[in-house]
Design an enzyme around this catalytic site. Structure first.
Site, PDB file in Angstrom:
ATOM      1  N   ASN A  29      20.290 -18.483-117.818  1.00  0.00           N
ATOM      2  CA  ASN A  29      19.723 -19.812-117.540  1.00  0.00           C
ATOM      3  C   ASN A  29      20.761 -20.928-117.497  1.00  0.00           C
ATOM      4  OD1 ASN A  29      17.094 -18.919-117.171  1.00  0.00           O
ATOM      5  ND2 ASN A  29      16.628 -19.047-119.358  1.00  0.00           N
ATOM      6  N   ASP A  53      28.148 -16.033-122.462  1.00  0.00           N
ATOM      7  CA  ASP A  53      27.683 -14.720-122.899  1.00  0.00           C
ATOM      8  C   ASP A  53      27.028 -13.988-121.737  1.00  0.00           C
ATOM      9  OD1 ASP A  53      24.344 -15.067-123.588  1.00  0.00           O
ATOM     10  OD2 ASP A  53      25.560 -16.863-123.305  1.00  0.00           O
TER      11      ASP A  53
END
Length: 184
Positions: free
Chosen positions: A109, A88
């Site tokens: 992350n 995403d």
């Protein structure tokens, strides 16, 4: 050998969340076949166009995705240029995608973990736009579920993402970026 990694978080509570779009695309590509467990991940190995391909869904949670990816890369001695990460992207509008190679984490992350674990940014990414709702906390937004309309749009476009994966496997990242980024 090619490695296709779909990023997401394990567990029923994360199904159909924005952060799990990588898992969703791999499940669709592989027709929801049963996954095996290894490398702190779920995996499948397929022969596609005479190329051995490892599909991987890390089960380490997003922020530690690199741990599972590194284990698979070391075990199969996979070169970084043969890796495609599907994930995403908050900075891309919904209904868009972008292919990138050798770029920073962009604050993601999971990608940051993979870069740190592999010691390189030299791998491909298929970034799926999920937009960024400035009215919501980022963590709540990415861990929030897609609306029914968004989910239907994604499902209607899985074939494009699957074509991109096929192209990466057979043609490599440069041709795939040339062919698909203009459509993103």
């Amino acid at each position: 050998m090619k490695l296709i990694v779909g990023l997401g978080n394990p567990g029923k509570e994360y199904e159909f969340t924005r952060h799990n779009v990588g898992f969703m695309i791999l499940d669709s590509y592989l027709n929801n076949e049963t996954w095996k467990k290894k490398f702190e991940a779920l995996y499948q190995i397929k022969m596609i166009e005479e190329e051995k391909v490892l599909f991987l869904k890390p089960q380490t949670f997003m922020n530690l995705s690199g741990k599972a990816v590194l284990q698979a890369v070391k075990f199969y001695d996979i070169k970084s240029q043969n890796i495609l990460i599907v994930h995403d992207d908050l900075d891309l509008p919904f209904e868009t995608f972008k292919l990138k190679f050798n770029s920073s984490s962009g604050g993601h992350n999971g990608i940051k973990s993979i870069i740190n674990s592999l010691g390189t940014e030299s791998f491909a990414r298929l970034k799926i736009g999920i937009a960024n709702n400035q009215e919501k906390d980022t963590i709540d937004f990415v861990l929030g579920k897609f609306s029914k309309k968004e989910l239907n749009y994604l499902k209607d476009n899985f074939n494009i993402y699957e074509d991109i994966i096929e192209s990466f496997i057979t043609n490599g990242i440069d041709k795939t970026m040339n062919d698909y980024n203009k459509r993103g």
